[in-house]
Design a protein around this motif. Structure first.
Motif, PDB file in Angstrom:
ATOM      1  N   TRP A  26       0.555  -1.068  -0.059  1.00  0.00           N
ATOM      2  CA  TRP A  26       0.023   0.114  -0.015  1.00  0.00           C
ATOM      3  C   TRP A  26       0.850   1.337   0.073  1.00  0.00           C
ATOM      4  CZ3 TRP A  26      -0.514   3.233   4.531  1.00  0.00           C
ATOM      5  CH2 TRP A  26      -1.265   4.050   4.519  1.00  0.00           C
ATOM      6  N   ARG A  27       1.897   1.239   0.868  1.00  0.00           N
ATOM      7  CA  ARG A  27       2.685   2.417   0.708  1.00  0.00           C
ATOM      8  C   ARG A  27       3.437   2.564  -0.425  1.00  0.00           C
ATOM      9  NH1 ARG A  27       3.487   0.671   6.633  1.00  0.00           N
ATOM     10  NH2 ARG A  27       2.598   2.413   7.926  1.00  0.00           N
ATOM     11  N   ALA A  28       4.100   1.469  -1.003  1.00  0.00           N
ATOM     12  CA  ALA A  28       4.714   1.626  -2.369  1.00  0.00           C
ATOM     13  C   ALA A  28       3.595   2.549  -3.222  1.00  0.00           C
ATOM     14  CB  ALA A  28       4.976   0.367  -2.782  1.00  0.00           C
ATOM     15  N   LEU A  29       2.635   2.441  -3.285  1.00  0.00           N
ATOM     16  CA  LEU A  29       1.655   3.009  -4.427  1.00  0.00           C
ATOM     17  C   LEU A  29       1.795   4.384  -4.335  1.00  0.00           C
ATOM     18  CD1 LEU A  29      -1.628   1.166  -3.769  1.00  0.00           C
ATOM     19  CD2 LEU A  29      -0.395   1.036  -5.620  1.00  0.00           C
ATOM     20  N   PHE A  30       2.226   4.944  -3.093  1.00  0.00           N
ATOM     21  CA  PHE A  30       2.390   6.569  -2.981  1.00  0.00           C
ATOM     22  C   PHE A  30       3.633   6.941  -2.794  1.00  0.00           C
ATOM     23  CE2 PHE A  30      -1.866   4.956  -1.304  1.00  0.00           C
ATOM     24  CZ  PHE A  30      -2.720   5.603  -2.257  1.00  0.00           C
ATOM     25  N   GLN A  31       4.681   6.083  -2.203  1.00  0.00           N
ATOM     26  CA  GLN A  31       6.004   6.388  -2.075  1.00  0.00           C
ATOM     27  C   GLN A  31       6.400   6.530  -3.437  1.00  0.00           C
ATOM     28  OE1 GLN A  31       7.270   3.382   0.422  1.00  0.00           O
ATOM     29  NE2 GLN A  31       6.886   4.370   2.403  1.00  0.00           N
ATOM     30  N   ARG A  45       7.762   7.881  -6.939  1.00  0.00           N
ATOM     31  CA  ARG A  45       7.585   8.972  -7.482  1.00  0.00           C
ATOM     32  C   ARG A  45       8.327   8.711  -8.810  1.00  0.00           C
ATOM     33  NH1 ARG A  45       4.395   9.784  -4.184  1.00  0.00           N
ATOM     34  NH2 ARG A  45       4.163  11.246  -2.816  1.00  0.00           N
ATOM     35  N   VAL A  46       7.559   8.767 -10.177  1.00  0.00           N
ATOM     36  CA  VAL A  46       8.272   8.387 -11.136  1.00  0.00           C
ATOM     37  C   VAL A  46       8.785   9.848 -11.852  1.00  0.00           C
ATOM     38  CG1 VAL A  46       6.686   6.869 -11.865  1.00  0.00           C
ATOM     39  CG2 VAL A  46       6.032   9.083 -12.524  1.00  0.00           C
ATOM     40  N   THR A  47       9.702   9.741 -12.570  1.00  0.00           N
ATOM     41  CA  THR A  47      10.616  10.832 -13.200  1.00  0.00           C
ATOM     42  C   THR A  47       9.954  11.396 -14.486  1.00  0.00           C
ATOM     43  OG1 THR A  47      12.045   9.610 -14.184  1.00  0.00           O
ATOM     44  CG2 THR A  47      12.693  10.137 -11.868  1.00  0.00           C
TER      45      THR A  47
END
Length: 207
Positions: free
Chosen positions: A115-120, A122-124
């Motif tokens: 779940w945290r990975a969804l929001f952590q 950040r694509v460039t």
């Protein structure tokens, strides 16, 4: 085995390995060198099937979104009335919003690293269309009860409201599960979500 078959096998193996790492240890534990070692390929081979780690992480996150969708499809959804909603139908739509919010809490608590990975993450670069399509599709679960509560809204306005309701729920869940702040027990957090989302829903039902 043909080259395209080998590439597809490698692609699947990398997604599987990245998914296992993120689920067990979080996004920060994902390292290209470790992935290559886990699947038994050269480090450079990763970039023959993915342009960068961002693309690989998005594929893992897509699996997480699919897992979440399976969770919310188990939520009882009040049917949409054919005409003007009765008070009982509006109450049922509010309850649907509350159940969806609670399902989100249960998913976050049950799969915290994913779940945290969804929001952590950040694509460039801009998110690809296929990922955005899946995000938009999931918001439609929230838009359905909103059509009952606010039939006067246009589609664009309803979609924006769905995102606002999600943001409110996500904020409660994030703060409640944040280990750096005062962590709330799941039952307490569920109670707060039921109060807040229920109040928002009843406010919308009242116009």
């Amino acid at each position: 085995m043909r080259n395209d078959e080998r590439r597809e096998r490698l692609r699947t193996a990398l997604i599987d390995a990245a998914e296992a790492t993120i689920a067990a240890d979080g996004l920060s534990a994902l390292k290209a060198r470790d992935l290559a070692k886990n699947v038994g390929c050269a480090l450079g081979a990763i970039y023959t099937v993915f342009p960068d780690l961002d693309a690989l992480i998005l594929r893992v996150n897509l699996r997480t979104l699919a897992l979440f969708e399976r969770a919310i499809t188990a939520v009882p959804i009040a049917p949409e009335p054919e005409g003007n909603a009765t008070p009982a139908e509006r109450d049922a739509a509010v309850e649907t919003l509350v159940r969806l919010a609670v399902a989100y809490l249960h998913f976050a608590a049950g799969h915290p690293a994913r779940w945290r990975a969804l929001f952590q993450h950040r694509v460039t670069h801009a998110l690809p269309d296929w990922y955005l399509v899946e995000q938009v599709r999931l918001f439609r679960y929230i838009e359905a009860p909103l059509r009952v509560l606010r039939p006067d809204l246009r589609d664009r306005e309803r979609a924006l409201l769905a995102r606002s309701l999600f943001s409110a729920t996500h904020g409660l869940v994030s703060l409640g599960l944040d280990e750096k702040l005062m962590v709330l027990s799941e039952p307490v957090l569920r109670g707060q979500i039921e109060i807040v989302v229920g109040a928002l829903g009843r406010g919308l039902a009242g116009g």
